[in-house]
Motif scaffolding. Structure first.
Motif, PDB file in Angstrom:
ATOM      1  N   THR A  68       0.845  -1.201   0.000  1.00  0.00           N
ATOM      2  CA  THR A  68       0.000   0.000   0.000  1.00  0.00           C
ATOM      3  C   THR A  68       0.875   1.244   0.000  1.00  0.00           C
ATOM      4  OG1 THR A  68      -1.752  -1.139   1.238  1.00  0.00           O
ATOM      5  CG2 THR A  68      -1.821   1.268   1.215  1.00  0.00           C
ATOM      6  N   MET A  69       0.576   2.183  -0.885  1.00  0.00           N
ATOM      7  CA  MET A  69       1.232   3.492  -0.916  1.00  0.00           C
ATOM      8  C   MET A  69       0.175   4.556  -0.646  1.00  0.00           C
ATOM      9  SD  MET A  69       3.603   2.972  -4.311  1.00  0.00           S
ATOM     10  CE  MET A  69       3.797   4.759  -4.457  1.00  0.00           C
ATOM     11  N   ILE A  70       0.500   5.506   0.222  1.00  0.00           N
ATOM     12  CA  ILE A  70      -0.463   6.537   0.598  1.00  0.00           C
ATOM     13  C   ILE A  70       0.204   7.906   0.491  1.00  0.00           C
ATOM     14  CG2 ILE A  70      -1.961   7.430   2.422  1.00  0.00           C
ATOM     15  CD1 ILE A  70      -2.148   4.601   3.543  1.00  0.00           C
TER      16      ILE A  70
ATOM     17  N   ALA B  80       0.591  -2.444  -6.434  1.00  0.00           N
ATOM     18  CA  ALA B  80       0.419  -1.709  -5.173  1.00  0.00           C
ATOM     19  C   ALA B  80      -0.914  -0.958  -5.146  1.00  0.00           C
ATOM     20  CB  ALA B  80       1.569  -0.725  -4.978  1.00  0.00           C
ATOM     21  N   GLU B  81      -1.553  -0.984  -3.993  1.00  0.00           N
ATOM     22  CA  GLU B  81      -2.748  -0.166  -3.772  1.00  0.00           C
ATOM     23  C   GLU B  81      -2.288   1.270  -3.513  1.00  0.00           C
ATOM     24  OE1 GLU B  81      -6.544  -0.060  -0.689  1.00  0.00           O
ATOM     25  OE2 GLU B  81      -4.594  -0.762   0.012  1.00  0.00           O
ATOM     26  N   LEU B  82      -2.878   2.235  -4.210  1.00  0.00           N
ATOM     27  CA  LEU B  82      -2.499   3.642  -4.064  1.00  0.00           C
ATOM     28  C   LEU B  82      -3.697   4.438  -3.560  1.00  0.00           C
ATOM     29  CD1 LEU B  82      -0.504   6.008  -4.430  1.00  0.00           C
ATOM     30  CD2 LEU B  82      -1.279   6.155  -6.816  1.00  0.00           C
ATOM     31  N   ILE B  83      -3.512   5.124  -2.424  1.00  0.00           N
ATOM     32  CA  ILE B  83      -4.565   5.953  -1.827  1.00  0.00           C
ATOM     33  C   ILE B  83      -4.022   7.370  -1.681  1.00  0.00           C
ATOM     34  CG2 ILE B  83      -6.124   6.249   0.136  1.00  0.00           C
ATOM     35  CD1 ILE B  83      -5.662   3.283   0.811  1.00  0.00           C
ATOM     36  N   GLY B  84      -4.820   8.341  -2.062  1.00  0.00           N
ATOM     37  CA  GLY B  84      -4.421   9.736  -1.922  1.00  0.00           C
ATOM     38  C   GLY B  84      -5.447  10.524  -1.134  1.00  0.00           C
ATOM     39  N   PHE B  85      -4.958  11.443  -0.284  1.00  0.00           N
ATOM     40  CA  PHE B  85      -5.840  12.312   0.499  1.00  0.00           C
ATOM     41  C   PHE B  85      -5.570  13.762   0.109  1.00  0.00           C
ATOM     42  CE2 PHE B  85      -5.646   8.455   2.994  1.00  0.00           C
ATOM     43  CZ  PHE B  85      -6.947   8.303   3.433  1.00  0.00           C
ATOM     44  N   GLU B  86      -6.613  14.447  -0.333  1.00  0.00           N
ATOM     45  CA  GLU B  86      -6.510  15.871  -0.657  1.00  0.00           C
ATOM     46  C   GLU B  86      -7.839  16.554  -0.330  1.00  0.00           C
ATOM     47  OE1 GLU B  86      -5.645  19.167  -0.814  1.00  0.00           O
ATOM     48  OE2 GLU B  86      -3.888  17.998  -1.465  1.00  0.00           O
ATOM     49  N   PRO B  87      -7.924  17.183   0.866  1.00  0.00           N
ATOM     50  CA  PRO B  87      -9.179  17.834   1.256  1.00  0.00           C
ATOM     51  C   PRO B  87      -9.525  19.067   0.419  1.00  0.00           C
ATOM     52  CG  PRO B  87      -7.805  17.345   3.174  1.00  0.00           C
ATOM     53  CD  PRO B  87      -6.948  17.159   1.970  1.00  0.00           C
TER      54      PRO B  87
END
Length: 267
Positions: free
Chosen positions: A64-66, A85-92
């Motif tokens: 997992t890459m975040i 790879a699982e890719l998760i991004g956070f951008e409020p």
């Protein structure tokens, strides 16, 4: 006429982009001064940060890459992401999502893009979008003075423990949260204890040196030499931390916090 002008402005927004040294496009909002910085510097604001991120990604075959604080996605476009790879991004700051998705689609990057903030608890919180430089947007605190510079909105908040769900799968996380690094680390406590291979890249330029020393007492914390991929361990004494970070031969913007297994492999 008004509709035509609106369509024209939308096209301008979609066409503005920075071109990286590798020839990849990073689409941006040209009204954002940070976007102009990316255009002028071939898709990079701080070269050493991208280099350290590459080092982190090369330490293990990550499940997992975040990316916490994706912004325009330059830290994803500038690296090779394993297909498995699982890719998760956070951008409020959701005003960036349209150009961000355009960038990642053009690069062939599949991402689970979320509008949540990441901290030490779940729920909701106030988030301040910086109208003058999108990269300094963050959860709301006393720094945000109520001026027109800040657009404050309510956002959902989650923790890394919730995101990772106790899976035990290896993970590598880039954290750019403008002073809320401690909260992100605290919200990952269970995952840091229960997972064998993990790495956190934290921005430390403005981090309290006492907290950095505290982190080094319980974790393996490293900074990178500017002209190589070599890592130097951060000491657990505040004065020693100050001395280390006075060294101009080091990249002093960010650090890597590594699991005990990975920390033991560093020499």
């Amino acid at each position: 006429m008004a509709a035509g002008l609106e369509d024209s402005n939308a096209k301008v927004l979609e066409m503005a982009y920075a071109t990286t040294e590798e020839g990849h496009r990073i689409y941006v909002r040209p009204t954002d001064p940070r976007a102009l910085g990316l255009i002028a510097n071939k898709g990079r604001i701080i070269r050493g940060s991208l280099e350290l991120w590459r080092v982190a990604l090369g330490l293990h075959e990550w499940c997992t890459m975040i990316d916490i604080g994706v912004n325009y996605g330059e830290m994803l476009v500038g690296v090779e992401i394993p297909a498995e790879a699982e890719l998760i991004g956070f951008e409020p700051n959701t005003s960036l999502h349209k150009v961000l998705r355009k960038t990642l689609d053009a690069r062939g990057i599949t991402i689970d893009l979320r509008s949540q903030a990441v901290a030490d608890r779940s729920g909701t919180a106030r988030f301040a979008v910086d109208r003058t430089w999108s990269g300094t947007s963050s959860l709301h605190d006393e720094r945000h003075d109520g001026s027109a510079r800040w657009q404050v909105r309510e956002v959902e908040v989650t923790t890394l423990d919730e995101v990772l769900g106790g899976s035990g799968r290896s993970f590598c996380v880039k954290v750019d949260v403008e002073g809320f690094e401690r909260e992100v680390v605290d919200g990952a406590a269970r995952s840091l204890e229960d997972t064998k291979h993990w790495a956190l890249m934290l921005e430390i330029e403005h981090m309290d040196r006492g907290y950095l020393a505290e982190l080094a007492r319980t974790r393996g914390v490293f900074v990178k030499e500017k002209d190589s991929t070599a890592l130097r361990r951060v000491p657990s004494d505040r004065v020693a931390v100050e001395v280390l970070l006075d060294d101009p031969a080091l990249h002093r913007q960010d650090c890597l916090v590594l699991s005990p297994t990975l920390a033991a492999e560093q020499r």
